[in-house]
Design a protein around this motif. Structure first.
Motif, PDB file in Angstrom:
ATOM      1  N   GLY A   1       0.804  -1.202   0.000  1.00  0.00           N
ATOM      2  CA  GLY A   1       0.000   0.000   0.000  1.00  0.00           C
ATOM      3  C   GLY A   1       0.843   1.260   0.000  1.00  0.00           C
ATOM      4  N   SER A   2       1.919   1.277   0.769  1.00  0.00           N
ATOM      5  CA  SER A   2       2.770   2.470   0.841  1.00  0.00           C
ATOM      6  C   SER A   2       3.438   2.751  -0.507  1.00  0.00           C
ATOM      7  CB  SER A   2       3.837   2.300   1.927  1.00  0.00           C
ATOM      8  OG  SER A   2       4.667   1.185   1.654  1.00  0.00           O
ATOM      9  N   GLN A   3       3.725   1.706  -1.287  1.00  0.00           N
ATOM     10  CA  GLN A   3       4.317   1.907  -2.610  1.00  0.00           C
ATOM     11  C   GLN A   3       3.311   2.553  -3.571  1.00  0.00           C
ATOM     12  OE1 GLN A   3       7.609   1.448  -3.192  1.00  0.00           O
ATOM     13  NE2 GLN A   3       7.643   0.960  -0.991  1.00  0.00           N
ATOM     14  N   VAL A   4       2.053   2.163  -3.461  1.00  0.00           N
ATOM     15  CA  VAL A   4       1.009   2.795  -4.272  1.00  0.00           C
ATOM     16  C   VAL A   4       0.855   4.264  -3.888  1.00  0.00           C
ATOM     17  CG1 VAL A   4      -1.465   2.798  -4.808  1.00  0.00           C
ATOM     18  CG2 VAL A   4      -0.219   0.642  -4.674  1.00  0.00           C
ATOM     19  N   VAL A   5       0.960   4.538  -2.595  1.00  0.00           N
ATOM     20  CA  VAL A   5       0.879   5.927  -2.125  1.00  0.00           C
ATOM     21  C   VAL A   5       1.967   6.772  -2.775  1.00  0.00           C
ATOM     22  CG1 VAL A   5       1.199   7.433  -0.128  1.00  0.00           C
ATOM     23  CG2 VAL A   5      -0.248   5.416   0.068  1.00  0.00           C
ATOM     24  N   LYS A   6       3.211   6.276  -2.786  1.00  0.00           N
ATOM     25  CA  LYS A   6       4.329   7.026  -3.367  1.00  0.00           C
ATOM     26  C   LYS A   6       4.065   7.349  -4.839  1.00  0.00           C
ATOM     27  CE  LYS A   6       7.878   5.057  -0.343  1.00  0.00           C
ATOM     28  NZ  LYS A   6       9.090   4.199  -0.277  1.00  0.00           N
ATOM     29  N   LYS A  28       1.060  10.771   8.583  1.00  0.00           N
ATOM     30  CA  LYS A  28       1.603  12.108   8.314  1.00  0.00           C
ATOM     31  C   LYS A  28       2.886  12.020   7.498  1.00  0.00           C
ATOM     32  CE  LYS A  28       2.796  16.435  10.669  1.00  0.00           C
ATOM     33  NZ  LYS A  28       2.918  17.121  11.990  1.00  0.00           N
ATOM     34  N   GLU A  29       3.737  11.045   7.842  1.00  0.00           N
ATOM     35  CA  GLU A  29       4.987  10.862   7.093  1.00  0.00           C
ATOM     36  C   GLU A  29       4.713  10.485   5.640  1.00  0.00           C
ATOM     37  OE1 GLU A  29       7.220   7.974   9.193  1.00  0.00           O
ATOM     38  OE2 GLU A  29       7.707   9.289  10.887  1.00  0.00           O
ATOM     39  N   LEU A  30       3.660   9.687   5.429  1.00  0.00           N
ATOM     40  CA  LEU A  30       3.312   9.273   4.067  1.00  0.00           C
ATOM     41  C   LEU A  30       2.560  10.353   3.298  1.00  0.00           C
ATOM     42  CD1 LEU A  30       2.129   5.604   4.756  1.00  0.00           C
ATOM     43  CD2 LEU A  30       4.186   6.275   3.511  1.00  0.00           C
ATOM     44  N   GLY A  31       2.039  11.346   4.030  1.00  0.00           N
ATOM     45  CA  GLY A  31       1.275  12.406   3.377  1.00  0.00           C
ATOM     46  C   GLY A  31      -0.133  11.982   3.000  1.00  0.00           C
ATOM     47  N   VAL A  32      -0.740  11.125   3.832  1.00  0.00           N
ATOM     48  CA  VAL A  32      -2.085  10.638   3.539  1.00  0.00           C
ATOM     49  C   VAL A  32      -3.023  11.004   4.681  1.00  0.00           C
ATOM     50  CG1 VAL A  32      -1.175   8.721   2.196  1.00  0.00           C
ATOM     51  CG2 VAL A  32      -1.711   8.370   4.617  1.00  0.00           C
ATOM     52  N   GLU A  33      -4.311  10.940   4.384  1.00  0.00           N
ATOM     53  CA  GLU A  33      -5.343  11.215   5.381  1.00  0.00           C
ATOM     54  C   GLU A  33      -6.030   9.900   5.757  1.00  0.00           C
ATOM     55  OE1 GLU A  33      -9.820  13.207   5.563  1.00  0.00           O
ATOM     56  OE2 GLU A  33      -8.433  13.774   3.950  1.00  0.00           O
ATOM     57  N   ILE A  34      -6.088   9.617   7.051  1.00  0.00           N
ATOM     58  CA  ILE A  34      -6.769   8.413   7.523  1.00  0.00           C
ATOM     59  C   ILE A  34      -8.261   8.691   7.613  1.00  0.00           C
ATOM     60  CG2 ILE A  34      -7.026   6.792   9.426  1.00  0.00           C
ATOM     61  CD1 ILE A  34      -4.143   7.249  10.143  1.00  0.00           C
ATOM     62  N   THR A  35      -9.057   7.749   7.138  1.00  0.00           N
ATOM     63  CA  THR A  35     -10.505   7.911   7.192  1.00  0.00           C
ATOM     64  C   THR A  35     -11.156   6.552   7.448  1.00  0.00           C
ATOM     65  OG1 THR A  35     -12.422   8.838   6.036  1.00  0.00           O
ATOM     66  CG2 THR A  35     -10.839   7.595   4.704  1.00  0.00           C
ATOM     67  N   THR A  36     -12.462   6.520   7.476  1.00  0.00           N
ATOM     68  CA  THR A  36     -13.174   5.257   7.672  1.00  0.00           C
ATOM     69  C   THR A  36     -13.346   4.550   6.327  1.00  0.00           C
ATOM     70  OG1 THR A  36     -15.353   6.258   7.356  1.00  0.00           O
ATOM     71  CG2 THR A  36     -14.444   6.264   9.603  1.00  0.00           C
ATOM     72  N   LEU A  37     -13.628   3.268   6.371  1.00  0.00           N
ATOM     73  CA  LEU A  37     -13.846   2.523   5.139  1.00  0.00           C
ATOM     74  C   LEU A  37     -15.049   3.069   4.383  1.00  0.00           C
ATOM     75  CD1 LEU A  37     -13.195   0.159   3.255  1.00  0.00           C
ATOM     76  CD2 LEU A  37     -14.609  -1.304   4.708  1.00  0.00           C
ATOM     77  N   VAL A  46     -10.344   6.314  -7.408  1.00  0.00           N
ATOM     78  CA  VAL A  46      -9.644   5.048  -7.638  1.00  0.00           C
ATOM     79  C   VAL A  46      -9.421   4.408  -6.270  1.00  0.00           C
ATOM     80  CG1 VAL A  46      -7.590   3.913  -8.551  1.00  0.00           C
ATOM     81  CG2 VAL A  46      -8.463   5.990  -9.659  1.00  0.00           C
ATOM     82  N   MET A  47      -9.869   3.188  -6.117  1.00  0.00           N
ATOM     83  CA  MET A  47      -9.726   2.491  -4.839  1.00  0.00           C
ATOM     84  C   MET A  47      -8.922   1.222  -5.043  1.00  0.00           C
ATOM     85  SD  MET A  47     -12.737   1.388  -2.219  1.00  0.00           S
ATOM     86  CE  MET A  47     -12.832  -0.344  -1.869  1.00  0.00           C
ATOM     87  N   THR A  48      -7.824   1.079  -4.293  1.00  0.00           N
ATOM     88  CA  THR A  48      -6.988  -0.113  -4.375  1.00  0.00           C
ATOM     89  C   THR A  48      -7.011  -0.851  -3.039  1.00  0.00           C
ATOM     90  OG1 THR A  48      -4.916   0.919  -3.671  1.00  0.00           O
ATOM     91  CG2 THR A  48      -5.501   1.100  -6.000  1.00  0.00           C
ATOM     92  N   ILE A  49      -6.878  -2.158  -3.100  1.00  0.00           N
ATOM     93  CA  ILE A  49      -6.991  -3.006  -1.907  1.00  0.00           C
ATOM     94  C   ILE A  49      -5.631  -3.621  -1.590  1.00  0.00           C
ATOM     95  CG2 ILE A  49      -8.059  -5.097  -0.974  1.00  0.00           C
ATOM     96  CD1 ILE A  49     -10.504  -4.440  -2.737  1.00  0.00           C
ATOM     97  N   HIS A  50      -5.254  -3.540  -0.317  1.00  0.00           N
ATOM     98  CA  HIS A  50      -3.950  -4.062   0.115  1.00  0.00           C
ATOM     99  C   HIS A  50      -4.095  -4.707   1.490  1.00  0.00           C
ATOM    100  CE1 HIS A  50      -2.156  -1.647  -3.127  1.00  0.00           C
ATOM    101  NE2 HIS A  50      -3.047  -0.740  -2.753  1.00  0.00           N
ATOM    102  N   VAL A  51      -4.915  -5.734   1.591  1.00  0.00           N
ATOM    103  CA  VAL A  51      -5.133  -6.412   2.871  1.00  0.00           C
ATOM    104  C   VAL A  51      -5.018  -7.917   2.674  1.00  0.00           C
ATOM    105  CG1 VAL A  51      -6.654  -4.601   3.745  1.00  0.00           C
ATOM    106  CG2 VAL A  51      -7.642  -6.546   2.547  1.00  0.00           C
ATOM    107  N   LEU A  76      -9.526  -1.608  -7.842  1.00  0.00           N
ATOM    108  CA  LEU A  76      -8.406  -2.479  -8.176  1.00  0.00           C
ATOM    109  C   LEU A  76      -8.117  -3.431  -7.020  1.00  0.00           C
ATOM    110  CD1 LEU A  76      -6.000   0.271  -9.610  1.00  0.00           C
ATOM    111  CD2 LEU A  76      -7.553  -1.202 -10.910  1.00  0.00           C
ATOM    112  N   ASN A  77      -7.929  -4.694  -7.348  1.00  0.00           N
ATOM    113  CA  ASN A  77      -7.558  -5.678  -6.331  1.00  0.00           C
ATOM    114  C   ASN A  77      -6.450  -6.578  -6.848  1.00  0.00           C
ATOM    115  OD1 ASN A  77      -7.390  -7.278  -4.078  1.00  0.00           O
ATOM    116  ND2 ASN A  77      -9.197  -8.509  -4.575  1.00  0.00           N
ATOM    117  N   CYS A  78      -5.247  -6.355  -6.312  1.00  0.00           N
ATOM    118  CA  CYS A  78      -4.112  -7.234  -6.604  1.00  0.00           C
ATOM    119  C   CYS A  78      -3.615  -7.875  -5.316  1.00  0.00           C
ATOM    120  CB  CYS A  78      -2.983  -6.442  -7.263  1.00  0.00           C
ATOM    121  SG  CYS A  78      -3.431  -5.717  -8.845  1.00  0.00           S
ATOM    122  N   ALA A  79      -4.467  -7.893  -4.288  1.00  0.00           N
ATOM    123  CA  ALA A  79      -4.060  -8.418  -2.976  1.00  0.00           C
ATOM    124  C   ALA A  79      -4.389  -9.896  -2.869  1.00  0.00           C
ATOM    125  CB  ALA A  79      -4.744  -7.621  -1.865  1.00  0.00           C
TER     126      ALA A  79
END
Length: 373
Positions: A1-6, A28-37, A46-51, A76-79
């Motif tokens: 997931g962090s690689q997709v963020v970059k 904060k380090e990744l520059g993303v906002e945490i939210t609910t599902l 665009v929604m990607t799955i990494h679980v 997108l689901n490659c998980a």
């Protein structure tokens, strides 16, 4: 997931994340906002799955969630296959042609007969990236480099086994790997997300020796169920740090037991404590949140906190019996009569969610954690 963020940030995309195991500091380090599902599903273009695929994530994206997505959204689901309900996805894509999907993993692999193949707004790939010429070439290069590193007495980066310790230390630590593994499994199933601190205290015969392998074993058991990428004894500490988990280790004087592991986890202004020992070559849990116990952790278990009043234990047994869940063993720990107590159960089958909900309807029952180790 962090690689997709970059890569997404490189295209100046705004990134929102649902990850119950990530800290605000890491976000904060990744520059993303945490939210609910639910919020993510409704907002994402665009929604990607990494679980990983677990009982909790199976069917995570189904009819209800798909209905909330934007008409032009891309999923997108490659998980792992099974996280998306494919029958529901087919209906959603069929009814909403502007919605798109890309899948590399499926409920049944290889994909041979699926209505998804009849749609124009879905891209299906065969989950064989590791079998391409490029991947095989890169794997060979990595192996060659690692062999070279070992021959040059350098530390390899891709190792499946633990960091090396001397033979005497390894023989001393060997019985406690199982205990560390069990403690990690219990903690990941009984604490809530957003772990902030993990403190491990050692006592007894392991004191004064390198406890590094045991710490890594516990982290591996704790982190693997919540991540898609495998966590091993080599990368466990690095992964924990990346997740924003502050790890501390220490020692304590201990005369009562030959060896002792005490773990304290802090999360969301809460904490949990668990202590374990080895007795007759078997791991045992001797304390949870300072309530004394004595139980071998194995199979299906339940950890229940409740008010120690007449009838409460009986009601717990009755509710479990109503769901045909047989109690094989029970341990109770309390500090005072009529106060809060902790019960640890071994049961013959899983404590299902409906049983948990039914138990929690009683105001004298505070928490119920279903565990499998």
């Amino acid at each position: 997931g962090s690689q997709v963020v970059k890569r997404s940030k490189a295209f100046e995309m705004d990134v929102i994340v649902y990850d119950p195991y990530i800290s605000e500091e890491t976000a904060k380090e990744l520059g993303v906002e945490i939210t609910t599902l639910d919020d993510l599903i409704q907002k994402a273009d665009v929604m990607t799955i990494h679980v990983p695929l677990t009982p909790e994530t199976k069917g995570l994206i189904s009819k209800e969630q798909l209905a909330k997505m934007k008409d032009h959204a891309i999923l997108l689901n490659c998980a792992r296959g099974g996280i998306i309900n494919e029958a529901d996805l087919y209906e959603a894509l069929k009814e909403r042609p502007d919605m798109k999907a890309g899948l590399d993993v499926y409920e049944d692999e290889p994909l041979t007969d699926s209505p998804l193949t009849t749609l124009d707004n879905v891209v299906l790939t065969p989950h064989i990236a590791a079998s391409t010429k490029e991947a095989q070439r890169d794997a060979a290069i990595i192996v060659a480099k690692e062999v070279k590193n070992v021959l040059n007495n350098q530390t390899p980066t891709n190792v499946l086994n633990m960091p090396l310790v001397d033979s005497e230390t390894f023989q001393t630590l060997k019985p406690y790997f199982k205990l560390a593994d069990k403690l990690g499994q219990i903690l990941v199933q009984t604490t809530t997300p957003n772990i902030e601190e993990l403190n491990i205290i050692y006592g007894g015969e392991v004191s004064g020796r390198s406890k590094e392998p045991l710490t890594r074993e516990l982290l591996k058991a704790f982190l693997n169920p919540i991540l898609t990428e495998p966590v091993n004894s080599v990368n466990a500490k690095a992964v924990a740090k990346q997740r924003g988990i502050v790890l501390t280790e220490g020692e304590t004087d201990n005369e009562k037991y030959d060896a002792l592991m005490k773990v304290n986890v802090k999360y969301e202004d809460k904490q949990m404590n668990i202590e374990g020992i080895i007795e007759n070559k078997e791991p045992k849990i001797i304390s949870i949140d300072q309530y004394n116990l004595n139980m071998i952790p194995e199979g299906y278990m339940g950890i229940i906190s409740y008010m120690d009043l007449p009838g409460t234990i009986g009601k717990i047994g009755k509710i479990l019996g109503d769901y045909e869940i047989n109690i094989a063993e029970m341990q109770v720990g309390r500090k005072e009569e009529g106060g809060e107590a902790v019960m640890v159960l071994k049961v013959d089958s899983e404590i299902v969610d409906d049983a948990v909900c039914e138990l929690l309807k009683d105001e004298k029952i505070y928490t119920v954690k279903a565990v499998k180790v």
